[in-house]
Motif scaffolding. Structure first.
Motif, PDB file in Angstrom:
ATOM      1  N   TYR A 242       0.856  -1.189   0.000  1.00  0.00           N
ATOM      2  CA  TYR A 242       0.000   0.000   0.000  1.00  0.00           C
ATOM      3  C   TYR A 242       0.891   1.238   0.000  1.00  0.00           C
ATOM      4  N   PHE A 243       0.634   2.147  -0.938  1.00  0.00           N
ATOM      5  CA  PHE A 243       1.393   3.389  -1.032  1.00  0.00           C
ATOM      6  C   PHE A 243       0.443   4.564  -0.813  1.00  0.00           C
ATOM      7  N   GLY A 244       0.737   5.419   0.142  1.00  0.00           N
ATOM      8  CA  GLY A 244      -0.094   6.605   0.278  1.00  0.00           C
ATOM      9  C   GLY A 244      -0.349   7.021   1.709  1.00  0.00           C
ATOM     10  N   SER A 253      -9.174   0.781   7.901  1.00  0.00           N
ATOM     11  CA  SER A 253      -9.388  -0.249   6.880  1.00  0.00           C
ATOM     12  C   SER A 253      -8.122  -1.069   6.660  1.00  0.00           C
ATOM     13  N   LEU A 254      -6.967  -0.410   6.712  1.00  0.00           N
ATOM     14  CA  LEU A 254      -5.701  -1.148   6.590  1.00  0.00           C
ATOM     15  C   LEU A 254      -5.530  -2.114   7.762  1.00  0.00           C
ATOM     16  N   ALA A 255      -5.958  -1.699   8.945  1.00  0.00           N
ATOM     17  CA  ALA A 255      -5.893  -2.596  10.104  1.00  0.00           C
ATOM     18  C   ALA A 255      -6.796  -3.814   9.901  1.00  0.00           C
ATOM     19  N   ASP A 256      -7.969  -3.614   9.282  1.00  0.00           N
ATOM     20  CA  ASP A 256      -8.853  -4.747   8.962  1.00  0.00           C
ATOM     21  C   ASP A 256      -8.142  -5.744   8.049  1.00  0.00           C
ATOM     22  N   ILE A 257      -7.449  -5.223   7.039  1.00  0.00           N
ATOM     23  CA  ILE A 257      -6.693  -6.089   6.120  1.00  0.00           C
ATOM     24  C   ILE A 257      -5.617  -6.838   6.886  1.00  0.00           C
ATOM     25  N   GLY A 258      -4.865  -6.119   7.723  1.00  0.00           N
ATOM     26  CA  GLY A 258      -3.783  -6.753   8.480  1.00  0.00           C
ATOM     27  C   GLY A 258      -4.282  -7.843   9.403  1.00  0.00           C
ATOM     28  N   GLN A 273       2.196 -10.812   4.134  1.00  0.00           N
ATOM     29  CA  GLN A 273       2.564  -9.541   4.749  1.00  0.00           C
ATOM     30  C   GLN A 273       1.916  -8.361   4.026  1.00  0.00           C
ATOM     31  N   LEU A 274       1.651  -7.292   4.781  1.00  0.00           N
ATOM     32  CA  LEU A 274       1.163  -6.027   4.229  1.00  0.00           C
ATOM     33  C   LEU A 274       2.216  -4.960   4.488  1.00  0.00           C
ATOM     34  N   ASN A 275       2.818  -4.439   3.414  1.00  0.00           N
ATOM     35  CA  ASN A 275       3.792  -3.357   3.522  1.00  0.00           C
ATOM     36  C   ASN A 275       3.101  -2.026   3.261  1.00  0.00           C
ATOM     37  N   ILE A 276       3.155  -1.132   4.236  1.00  0.00           N
ATOM     38  CA  ILE A 276       2.514   0.179   4.126  1.00  0.00           C
ATOM     39  C   ILE A 276       3.596   1.247   4.004  1.00  0.00           C
ATOM     40  N   TYR A 277       3.680   1.882   2.830  1.00  0.00           N
ATOM     41  CA  TYR A 277       4.655   2.940   2.589  1.00  0.00           C
ATOM     42  C   TYR A 277       3.973   4.282   2.851  1.00  0.00           C
ATOM     43  N   THR A 278       4.384   4.966   3.908  1.00  0.00           N
ATOM     44  CA  THR A 278       3.688   6.192   4.288  1.00  0.00           C
ATOM     45  C   THR A 278       4.616   7.149   5.038  1.00  0.00           C
ATOM     46  N   LEU A 317      -2.601  -2.581  -3.264  1.00  0.00           N
ATOM     47  CA  LEU A 317      -3.809  -2.428  -2.456  1.00  0.00           C
ATOM     48  C   LEU A 317      -4.312  -0.985  -2.499  1.00  0.00           C
ATOM     49  N   HIS A 318      -5.626  -0.841  -2.667  1.00  0.00           N
ATOM     50  CA  HIS A 318      -6.281   0.465  -2.531  1.00  0.00           C
ATOM     51  C   HIS A 318      -7.296   0.370  -1.397  1.00  0.00           C
ATOM     52  N   ILE A 319      -7.359   1.424  -0.590  1.00  0.00           N
ATOM     53  CA  ILE A 319      -8.171   1.415   0.630  1.00  0.00           C
ATOM     54  C   ILE A 319      -9.042   2.665   0.729  1.00  0.00           C
ATOM     55  N   GLU A 320     -10.271   2.484   1.224  1.00  0.00           N
ATOM     56  CA  GLU A 320     -11.096   3.603   1.655  1.00  0.00           C
ATOM     57  C   GLU A 320     -11.752   3.215   2.987  1.00  0.00           C
ATOM     58  N   ALA A 321     -12.153   4.221   3.743  1.00  0.00           N
ATOM     59  CA  ALA A 321     -12.755   3.974   5.059  1.00  0.00           C
ATOM     60  C   ALA A 321     -14.276   3.901   4.962  1.00  0.00           C
TER      61      ALA A 321
END
Length: 426
Positions: A242-244, A253-258, A273-278, A317-321
């Protein structure tokens, strides 16, 4: 022809909006553009004949220095930092900046300051723009800048809307409602002065053209990636990228995925694994991932490093709340990151409410494995990680969608044509 670009961020690679504007304006020559912006960063691409910067700190200090210390800046193509001065990061990333009172105070600070001063006037005279391209946002002072310069020099305005701040629900608090009413008033003024409105998706086009009667064109965010005709699909992917930013409660929502990845790992004995670039530093937001084993918080990257990391990802991955306020903020927007994600040919996963334009767009074009509720996450992730045919299908559809809607060259040519037609009417 010379276009004066007015925006918060400089043209470059550090910010999503910066990259979007670079893509949109790529058909213009360097000598056909100059930019006025307000963020305390330097452009990391030399795309304009000149850049002029006025920051919040310049405006604030004028109240005791009695002058706004603004001026021309040079692009630094070797640095991709989000801030010219690292000390500004703490100030600009403070979550309290989104507070309605602070936003009102910021707009008032700009309104009462002499930002339209000799330095800016001399620069405008030197650059001699023939039209304005403005990308406003939730701050009214950007609208004031565009309207003031347009009036003083008789310049036509092309407005660019990629996030909708007009067709939003009325806030519950008096202060928030007051701020939104002032912003809507400025939007109406800008639309009245706009010769052509360019929007990121048809949802915004339909709403704005009907409400304001302004001539409107949909030009989606372009990607300059080489469209992969035959995407290479990982045989056994283990990483989701995930980038952003994590604003608008996307961290939830990212926590739900994790948490779902943790569950799958426990059940299947895998190590997904979920890599979050932020660039997020807020401990309250990052704390949402503290007990999730599958989540890795990675440093913010931009420029070539971002492109390399995205193109070597196994699944994107794209995420919205899902909360009402977050949905209201993004319901008419298509995320700027989607263009590059689709063009990459890398399998795409999305999680968010179907009422949001980004999610609806991905579903309608069948270019992502989509979950629209928490109950659907596990099946979507299992499909993305363990079903190669599903990965191949969404990847191929993604490239086709990118070729149709996100061709940077074709989209920028359309915008260039808009500027040329406006010039003909002057």
């Amino acid at each position: 022809m010379k276009v004066l670009v007015i925006s918060h961020n400089p043209l470059g690679t550090q910010f999503n909006m910066s990259k979007t504007l670079v893509s949109l304006l790529s058909s213009l020559k360097r000598e056909e553009m100059c930019q006025l912006y307000v963020y305390p960063a330097l452009p990391d691409m030399d795309l304009c004949s000149s850049y002029f910067r006025i920051t919040d700190k310049d405006v604030l200090s004028s109240y005791y220095k009695f002058r706004v210390n603004c001026g021309e800046v040079k692009a630094d193509c070797h640095s991709h930092n989000m801030y010219e001065n690292s000390n500004d990061e703490k100030l600009y990333t403070n979550p309290k900046n989104k507070n309605d009172i602070r936003m009102l105070m910021r707009d008032a600070m700009w309104k009462c300051a002499n930002w339209y001063n000799k330095n800016l006037k001399n620069w405008l005279k030197k650059e001699n723009p023939t039209c304005i391209f403005v990308a406003p946002g939730p701050a009214t002072f950007i609208y004031n800048i565009a309207l003031k310069i347009s009036k003083e020099y008789g310049l036509p305005i092309v407005s660019y809307i990629c996030d909708d701040y007009y067709f939003v629900n009325k806030p519950r608090s008096f202060i928030a409602s007051f701020r939104v009413s002032l912003l809507k008033k400025k939007i109406r003024k800008l639309m009245k002065a706009t010769s052509k409105l360019v929007v990121i998706c048809d949802a915004i086009k339909n709403s704005y053209s009907k409400e304001f009667g302004v001539s409107t064109a949909t030009i989606m965010t372009g990607s300059d990636f080489v469209f992969e005709k035959n995407p290479e699909i990982s045989e056994s992917p283990t990483k989701l990228s995930y980038f952003g930013n994590l604003s608008c409660n996307r961290h939830l929502s990212l926590a739900d995925i994790g948490m779902t990845l943790d569950l799958i790992n426990q059940t299947e004995g895998t190590n997904l694994q979920l890599n979050i670039y932020t660039a997020e530093k807020n401990p309250n937001i990052l704390g949402a991932f503290s007990d999730i084993k599958s989540v890795n918080i990675c440093p913010f990257i931009s420029g070539d490093a971002f492109k390399s990391a995205l193109l070597t990802s196994e699944i994107l991955l794209h995420i919205e709340a899902f909360d009402e306020e977050s949905i209201d903020a993004v319901k008419h927007s298509v995320s700027t990151k989607i263009a590059d994600s689709l063009a990459s040919g890398i399998p795409f996963v999305a999680y968010g409410p179907s009422a949001v334009a980004s999610i609806e767009y991905l579903i309608s074009n069948e270019c992502a494995v989509v979950a629209t509720s928490k109950d659907e996450i596990e099946n979507a992730l299992r499909k993305a990680f363990f079903d190669k045919k599903a990965r191949e299908s969404v990847a191929c559809n993604a490239v086709k969608t990118a070729q149709t809607y996100h061709n940077s060259l074709e989209n920028s040519k359309r915008l260039l044509s808009i500027f040329e037609k406006i010039q003909e009417k002057i």
